[in-house]
Write a protein that holds these residues in place. Structure first.
Motif, mmCIF file in Angstrom:
data_model
loop_
_atom_site.group_PDB
_atom_site.id
_atom_site.type_symbol
_atom_site.label_atom_id
_atom_site.label_comp_id
_atom_site.label_asym_id
_atom_site.label_seq_id
_atom_site.Cartn_x
_atom_site.Cartn_y
_atom_site.Cartn_z
ATOM 1 N N TYR A 1 0.765 -1.222 0.119
ATOM 2 C CA TYR A 1 0.106 0.045 -0.043
ATOM 3 C C TYR A 1 0.801 1.253 0.006
ATOM 4 N N CYS A 2 1.849 1.331 0.601
ATOM 5 C CA CYS A 2 2.816 2.217 0.608
ATOM 6 C C CYS A 2 3.459 2.740 -0.913
ATOM 7 N N GLY A 3 3.793 1.650 -1.441
ATOM 8 C CA GLY A 3 4.303 1.646 -2.806
ATOM 9 C C GLY A 3 3.242 2.468 -3.770
ATOM 10 N N VAL A 4 2.038 2.172 -3.336
ATOM 11 C CA VAL A 4 1.024 2.987 -4.119
ATOM 12 C C VAL A 4 0.920 4.440 -4.210
ATOM 13 N N LEU A 5 1.135 4.702 -2.678
ATOM 14 C CA LEU A 5 1.129 6.258 -2.396
ATOM 15 C C LEU A 5 2.465 6.775 -2.785
ATOM 16 N N VAL A 6 3.724 6.161 -2.503
ATOM 17 C CA VAL A 6 4.793 6.786 -3.242
ATOM 18 C C VAL A 6 4.788 7.122 -4.753
ATOM 19 N N ALA A 7 4.205 6.148 -5.564
ATOM 20 C CA ALA A 7 4.306 6.324 -6.955
ATOM 21 C C ALA A 7 3.412 7.478 -7.258
ATOM 22 N N LEU A 8 2.357 7.323 -6.526
ATOM 23 C CA LEU A 8 1.374 8.782 -6.942
ATOM 24 C C LEU A 8 2.077 9.982 -6.645
ATOM 25 N N ALA A 9 2.722 10.177 -5.474
ATOM 26 C CA ALA A 9 3.516 11.314 -5.083
ATOM 27 C C ALA A 9 4.501 11.781 -5.927
ATOM 28 N N LEU A 10 5.424 10.809 -6.214
ATOM 29 C CA LEU A 10 6.526 11.065 -7.087
ATOM 30 C C LEU A 10 6.598 11.216 -8.429
ATOM 31 N N CYS A 11 5.235 10.983 -9.317
ATOM 32 C CA CYS A 11 5.228 10.969 -10.457
ATOM 33 C C CYS A 11 3.748 11.940 -10.689
ATOM 34 N N GLY A 12 3.544 13.004 -10.810
ATOM 35 C CA GLY A 12 2.102 13.638 -11.097
ATOM 36 C C GLY A 12 1.958 14.617 -9.996
ATOM 37 N N VAL A 13 2.004 14.308 -8.635
ATOM 38 C CA VAL A 13 1.571 15.017 -7.622
ATOM 39 C C VAL A 13 2.333 16.177 -7.180
ATOM 40 N N PHE A 14 3.629 15.553 -6.788
ATOM 41 C CA PHE A 14 4.826 16.657 -6.501
ATOM 42 C C PHE A 14 5.945 16.563 -7.368
ATOM 43 N N VAL A 15 6.034 15.727 -8.214
ATOM 44 C CA VAL A 15 7.102 15.866 -9.189
ATOM 45 C C VAL A 15 6.482 15.757 -10.598
ATOM 46 N N ALA A 16 7.042 16.488 -11.571
ATOM 47 C CA ALA A 16 6.434 16.674 -12.902
ATOM 48 C C ALA A 16 6.568 15.354 -13.817
ATOM 49 N N PRO A 17 5.545 15.062 -14.208
ATOM 50 C CA PRO A 17 5.369 13.734 -14.648
ATOM 51 C C PRO A 17 6.154 13.379 -15.928
ATOM 52 N N ASP A 18 6.887 12.559 -16.007
ATOM 53 C CA ASP A 18 7.600 12.420 -17.382
ATOM 54 C C ASP A 18 8.463 10.821 -17.207
ATOM 55 N N GLY A 19 9.089 10.491 -17.987
ATOM 56 C CA GLY A 19 9.821 9.484 -18.083
ATOM 57 C C GLY A 19 10.809 8.938 -16.949
ATOM 58 N N TRP A 20 11.434 9.940 -16.644
ATOM 59 C CA TRP A 20 12.379 10.118 -15.710
ATOM 60 C C TRP A 20 11.674 9.997 -14.131
ATOM 61 N N SER A 21 10.826 10.864 -14.047
ATOM 62 C CA SER A 21 9.860 10.989 -12.632
ATOM 63 C C SER A 21 9.072 9.575 -12.615
ATOM 64 N N ALA A 22 8.611 8.926 -13.594
ATOM 65 C CA ALA A 22 8.090 7.529 -13.622
ATOM 66 C C ALA A 22 8.978 6.454 -12.875
ATOM 67 N N ALA A 23 10.158 6.512 -13.442
ATOM 68 C CA ALA A 23 11.291 5.578 -13.123
ATOM 69 C C ALA A 23 11.453 5.955 -11.383
ATOM 70 N N TYR A 24 11.600 7.270 -11.374
ATOM 71 C CA TYR A 24 12.002 7.572 -9.948
ATOM 72 C C TYR A 24 11.001 7.084 -8.960
ATOM 73 N N ALA A 25 9.620 7.087 -9.521
ATOM 74 C CA ALA A 25 8.401 6.504 -8.683
ATOM 75 C C ALA A 25 8.724 5.214 -8.394
ATOM 76 N N VAL A 26 8.829 4.317 -9.580
ATOM 77 C CA VAL A 26 9.075 2.953 -9.127
ATOM 78 C C VAL A 26 10.191 2.540 -8.346
ATOM 79 N N LEU A 27 11.454 3.422 -8.364
ATOM 80 C CA LEU A 27 12.428 2.994 -7.214
ATOM 81 C C LEU A 27 11.798 3.286 -5.856
ATOM 82 N N GLY A 28 11.265 4.467 -5.855
ATOM 83 C CA GLY A 28 10.559 4.881 -4.352
ATOM 84 C C GLY A 28 9.519 3.944 -3.816
ATOM 85 N N ALA A 29 8.774 3.432 -4.800
ATOM 86 C CA ALA A 29 7.787 2.328 -4.526
ATOM 87 C C ALA A 29 8.296 0.893 -4.190
#
Length: 312
Positions: free
Chosen positions: A238-266
C-alpha cells in the motif's frame, strides 16, 4: 451567480477530504472512495466521513487557510485517524468514537504544526499527522480497558516471516487491488477496485501511477520472498501505491524520469514496510503509512539535486 447552499459546499469539502488521502481534490473521487468504505462495512464508511467532517470543521474553527480547508487538505488526516480507530480498536464502542473525534481534531493541529516546520524546505506533511496520532493511540490503547479488550493479550515481539512464498495468479490479482485498498487499511480486493476506479475518475495519470506502484510492490515482495498471504492482503504494497502517486504527477512533474523515480521509491517503501512493522511490533506492529512518509520526504528532498527531475 447562483450560490449553492452551504450544506452542499460542506459535503463537497468532506468528500474532498476523503479523496485527498490519495492526493485527489475531487468530490467525485471522494464519492468512489466513500462507496468503497461502505462496501467494506457501513461502520467504516461512517467513520471515514466522520473523521473528514470533524477535521474540516476544525479547520474552519481554527481559521486555517480557507483554500486548504475547501480542497480537503485539512480533512484527509482526520479521515485516516477515525478510520484507523475503527479498524484497530473496533468500531462498535463509544470510546472508539470519542477517540476518533478527538484524534481527528488533533490531526488538524499537527498538520498545521508540521506544515509550518516543513514549509520552508518545500516539503509536504503528507500523512505524517495521521501516523503520529495513530501511533500515539495504539501505544496508549492497552493502558485503557475501554479501548483495549482484556482478552486482546499482549503485543508480540518481532518474528521471522513464515508461510509459503509461492504467489498464484489468484493471489497476485487480489494483491494488486488489495494494495490500493490497504491505503485505507482494508484488504478486500473489490474495495481496492473501487478506490482505483475513483482515482481514474479524478485523473488517468493518478490511476496509472497507482497501478504502477501496486505492481512494483508486488514484484518487489515476490523477489524478496514475502509470505504470499501478506502479499495477497496488500500488507506490503500500500505504501508503494502512495509513493508512486506522490513522485510522478503530484509533487514531481510527470515524465519518463519521474516515472522511473516513482518505481524506485515504491520498491524502497515496500522493503521499508516490514522493517517498520518489526520496529512497532511491541505495540501492535502497525507501520501505518510511515514507510510512505519517510520514503517520499527523502526522495522529494533529493529532487533539487537531480537535474532530470522537476518539482511541481
Amino acid at each position: 451567480m447562483t450560490v449553492r447552499p452551504i450544506s452542499v459546499k460542506l459535503v463537497v469539502q468532506v468528500l474532498r477530504g476523503v479523496a485527498q488521502v490519495d492526493f485527489m481534490p475531487s468530490a467525485v473521487c471522494g464519492l468512489f472512495f466513500v462507496a468503497a468504505l461502505f462496501a467494506a462495512g457501513w461502520q467504516y464508511g461512517l467513520y471515514g466521513l466522520l473523521g473528514s467532517a470533524v477535521a474540516t470543521a476544525a479547520g474552519y474553527g481554527l481559521r486555517l487557510r480557507r483554500d486548504a480547508v475547501e480542497t480537503g487538505l485539512t480533512g484527509y488526516n482526520g479521515c485516516l485517524v477515525a478510520l484507523g480507530c475503527a479498524v484497530f480498536l473496533g468500531p462498535g464502542h463509544l470510546a472508539t468514537v470519542v477517540v476518533a473525534v478527538l484524534g481527528a481534531v488533533v490531526s488538524v493541529v499537527v498538520t498545521a504544526g508540521l506544515g509550518a516546520l516543513l514549509e520552508g524546505r518545500g516539503l509536504p506533511a503528507l500523512t505524517a499527522p495521521f501516523c503520529l496520532v495513530a501511533t500515539a493511540v495504539t501505544v496508549a490503547a492497552p493502558g485503557f480497558r475501554r479501548l483495549w479488550p482484556a482478552d486482546a493479550g499482549p503485543a508480540a515481539l518481532p518474528v521471522a516471516a513464515s508461510g509459503g512464498t509461492g504467489l498464484g495468479w489468484d493471489q497476485f490479482w487480489r494483491g494488486f487491488f488489495a494494495n490500493v485498498g490497504q491505503v485505507f487499511f482494508l484488504p478486500q480486493w473489490y474495495v481496492g477496485l473501487l478506490f482505483l476506479a475513483g482515482l481514474f475518475a479524478a485523473s488517468r495519470l493518478a490511476g496509472l501511477m497507482a497501478c504502477v506502484g501496486s505492481a512494483t510492490a508486488l514484484l518487489t515482495a515476490r523477489v524478496f520472498g514475502a509470505p504470499a498471504e501478506a502479499v495477497e492482503q496488500g500488507l506490503l504494497g500500500y505504501c508503494g501505491v502512495l509513493v508512486a502517486l506522490a513522485l510522478c504527477g503530484v509533487f514531481v512533474a510527470p515524465d519518463g524520469w519521474s516515472a522511473a523515480y516513482a518505481v524506485l521509491g515504491a520498491a524502497a517503501a515496500t522493503v521499508l514496510t516490514p522493517a517498520l512493522g518489526a520496529v512497532t511490533a511491541p505495540f501492535g506492529g502497525h507501520a501505518f503509512t510511515w514507510p510512505f512518509v519517510l520514503t517520499t520526504l527523502l526522495f522529494l528532498a533529493a529532487v533539487p539535486a537531480i537535474p532530470r527531475l522537476r518539482r511541481i
